[in-house]
Design an enzyme around this catalytic site. Structure first.
Site, PDB file in Angstrom:
ATOM      1  N   THR A 107       4.272   2.548   5.956  1.00 43.54           N
ATOM      2  CA  THR A 107       2.904   2.051   6.055  1.00 43.54           C
ATOM      3  C   THR A 107       2.124   2.942   7.000  1.00 43.54           C
ATOM      4  OG1 THR A 107       1.517   0.267   6.954  1.00 43.54           O
ATOM      5  CG2 THR A 107       3.782   0.346   7.718  1.00 43.54           C
ATOM      6  N   ASP A 158       5.161  -4.825   6.117  1.00 37.41           N
ATOM      7  CA  ASP A 158       5.423  -6.193   6.548  1.00 37.41           C
ATOM      8  C   ASP A 158       5.498  -7.170   5.383  1.00 37.41           C
ATOM      9  OD1 ASP A 158       3.825  -8.921   7.477  1.00 37.41           O
ATOM     10  OD2 ASP A 158       5.298  -8.256   8.949  1.00 37.41           O
ATOM     11  N   GLY A 159       4.510  -7.136   4.496  1.00 35.17           N
ATOM     12  CA  GLY A 159       4.506  -8.063   3.379  1.00 35.17           C
ATOM     13  C   GLY A 159       5.676  -7.866   2.438  1.00 35.17           C
ATOM     14  N   ARG A 198       0.755  -5.152  -5.918  1.00 32.53           N
ATOM     15  CA  ARG A 198       0.893  -6.424  -5.223  1.00 32.53           C
ATOM     16  C   ARG A 198       1.111  -7.501  -6.289  1.00 32.53           C
ATOM     17  NH1 ARG A 198      -0.521  -4.920  -0.122  1.00 32.53           N
ATOM     18  NH2 ARG A 198      -2.075  -3.267   0.049  1.00 32.53           N
ATOM     19  N   ARG A 214      19.633  10.188  -3.907  1.00 34.60           N
ATOM     20  CA  ARG A 214      20.684  11.203  -3.800  1.00 34.60           C
ATOM     21  C   ARG A 214      21.821  10.760  -2.877  1.00 34.60           C
ATOM     22  NH1 ARG A 214      17.731  17.139  -4.489  1.00 34.60           N
ATOM     23  NH2 ARG A 214      17.127  16.736  -6.658  1.00 34.60           N
ATOM     24  N   ARG A 223      -6.555  -3.050   9.250  1.00 32.65           N
ATOM     25  CA  ARG A 223      -7.212  -4.365   9.265  1.00 32.65           C
ATOM     26  C   ARG A 223      -6.679  -5.267  10.372  1.00 32.65           C
ATOM     27  NH1 ARG A 223     -10.366  -6.074   5.590  1.00 32.65           N
ATOM     28  NH2 ARG A 223      -9.589  -4.533   4.109  1.00 32.65           N
ATOM     29  N   HIS A 239      -9.778   5.394   1.303  1.00 34.78           N
ATOM     30  CA  HIS A 239      -8.438   5.629   0.775  1.00 34.78           C
ATOM     31  C   HIS A 239      -7.978   7.086   0.851  1.00 34.78           C
ATOM     32  CE1 HIS A 239      -9.084   1.562  -0.695  1.00 34.78           C
ATOM     33  NE2 HIS A 239      -7.780   1.482  -0.821  1.00 34.78           N
ATOM     34  N   ASP A 250      -0.172   2.125   8.818  1.00 39.51           N
ATOM     35  CA  ASP A 250      -0.618   1.380  10.004  1.00 39.51           C
ATOM     36  C   ASP A 250       0.332   1.518  11.197  1.00 39.51           C
ATOM     37  OD1 ASP A 250      -2.848   0.424   8.648  1.00 39.51           O
ATOM     38  OD2 ASP A 250      -1.807  -1.370   7.942  1.00 39.51           O
ATOM     39  N   ARG A 283     -17.746  15.602  13.426  1.00 33.99           N
ATOM     40  CA  ARG A 283     -18.289  15.935  14.746  1.00 33.99           C
ATOM     41  C   ARG A 283     -19.186  17.165  14.689  1.00 33.99           C
ATOM     42  NH1 ARG A 283     -17.563  14.484  19.935  1.00 33.99           N
ATOM     43  NH2 ARG A 283     -15.646  13.275  19.684  1.00 33.99           N
ATOM     44  N   GLY A 324       0.820  -1.206   0.000  1.00 31.94           N
ATOM     45  CA  GLY A 324       0.000   0.000   0.000  1.00 31.94           C
ATOM     46  C   GLY A 324       0.853   1.255   0.000  1.00 31.94           C
ATOM     47  N   GLY A 382     -10.873  13.149  20.450  1.00 29.74           N
ATOM     48  CA  GLY A 382     -11.772  13.097  21.595  1.00 29.74           C
ATOM     49  C   GLY A 382     -12.932  12.148  21.375  1.00 29.74           C
TER      50      GLY A 382
END
Length: 334
Positions: free
Chosen positions: A137, A114-115, A83, A36, A183, A264, A139, A166, A22, A197
């Site tokens: 990432t 990770d992948g 991917r 560089r 996920r 996204h 995440d 809000r 991603g 908040g």
């Protein structure tokens, strides 16, 4: 930082770099830094388009200092990303290695999560290819580093969006379930929930928050002039925001419930200053590591210091959620 003269003492002559998985804001800043820093060490730089799929297909292009000019502030990745199911197969990795060998590439910098690092680790076990990884990432779930490129930008995107949600939640006395990415990791949900908040957050790492939601719906939502924000990580075991909202509507028909899935938009946008700076630091550190003979490691940040984490550690161990932050979230909503 090592000087270019000192960095030149390496047997390397040509490196490649690519982005994988991603996209994350700050990837372009990392591409710029790697390119560089390598050129400063008299290395040739080859960019690989479309991640591991581009490696298999030989989708290579030379990169010069001018090619990475004016990209530090851009989201996405100039090298594109994809991917690759083919790379998961021995045949795909064999083709990828042949492409690297034919292009006389000595080492590879992989910018991803990770992948992406699992793929690099697997290939390096089968073929004599040196990889160094830069964690990118939104995440922020890589073990061994406090920071992954793109997390802060994504966090700010979520906070800005929820602040606007809000306003309308308060105007109509509604409860909004806002779904954010994550996920398998709730870092984005936890941090954005505190920053916004939010009354409740729901994350994969903790089942206790289901009770927090029950308490809020039973006691915290006092009248129709009240409002509420519930942040839901898309991978929460109780279901995504839509499923949770459906159950709440069924059990509490008196409440006005709405759902907003941010999707996204969290991946895009101009990277923040910290994402640009840290991507640059990590990019330079990746080249320094290769010149020092390191391989199969991830460059990370721990307590704002550059660290090197073996791939086998980074991809095997889980990044744990900060329990103290969870306690703070609960405290803020008594």
């Amino acid at each position: 930082m090592k000087t270019a003269e000192k960095m030149n003492r390496s047997a390397l002559s040509r490196i490649a770099l690519f982005t994988s998985g991603g996209d994350a804001p700050g990837m372009n800043a990392a591409i710029r830094a790697v390119t560089r820093a390598a050129i400063a060490a008299n290395l040739e730089v080859i960019g690989i388009r479309r991640g591991y799929q581009g490696m298999i297909e030989g989708d290579f292009l030379p990169l010069y200092a001018s090619d990475v000019s004016g990209i530090i502030h851009l989201g996405g990745t100039m090298l594109r990303t994809a991917r690759s199911n083919a790379f998961r197969t021995p045949e795909g990795r064999s083709r990828a290695y042949e492409q690297l060998k034919n292009a006389a590439i000595d080492a590879v910098v992989v910018i991803g999560g990770d992948g992406s690092f699992r793929g690099a680790q697997e290939m390096s076990q089968e073929y004599p290819v040196s990889f160094v990884g830069i964690p990118a990432t939104i995440d922020n779930d890589m073990y061994g580093t406090d920071y992954t490129i793109g997390f802060e930008t994504a966090l700010n995107t979520v906070v800005e969006a929820v602040d606007k949600i809000r306003d309308t939640a308060r105007s109509h006395g509604r409860i909004f379930f806002v779904e954010v990415m994550g996920r398998e990791a709730g870092q984005l949900a936890l941090h954005s929930g505190i920053a916004c908040g939010a009354e409740v957050i729901l994350i994969p790492e903790s089942s206790a928050e289901g009770g927090e939601l029950h308490n809020f719906l039973k006691h915290g939502y006092k009248n129709k002039e009240s409002s509420g924000i519930v942040i839901v990580a898309e991978g929460d075991e109780t279901g995504g925001a839509m499923k949770i909202a459906e159950r709440v509507r069924r059990d509490h028909p008196e409440l006005e419930v709405r759902v907003s899935i941010l999707g996204h938009i969290q991946r895009g946008g101009n990277p923040t200053a910290d994402d640009r700076i840290n991507a640059t630091r990590m990019g330079v550190a990746a080249i320094e590591a290769l010149l020092a003979g390191e391989k199969n490691i991830m460059i990370g940040l721990a307590r704002d210091k550059i660290v090197q984490v073996p791939f086998k550690t980074a991809v095997k161990l889980c990044h744990r959620i900060d329990e103290q932050l969870l306690d703070i979230q609960r405290l803020m909503n008594i």
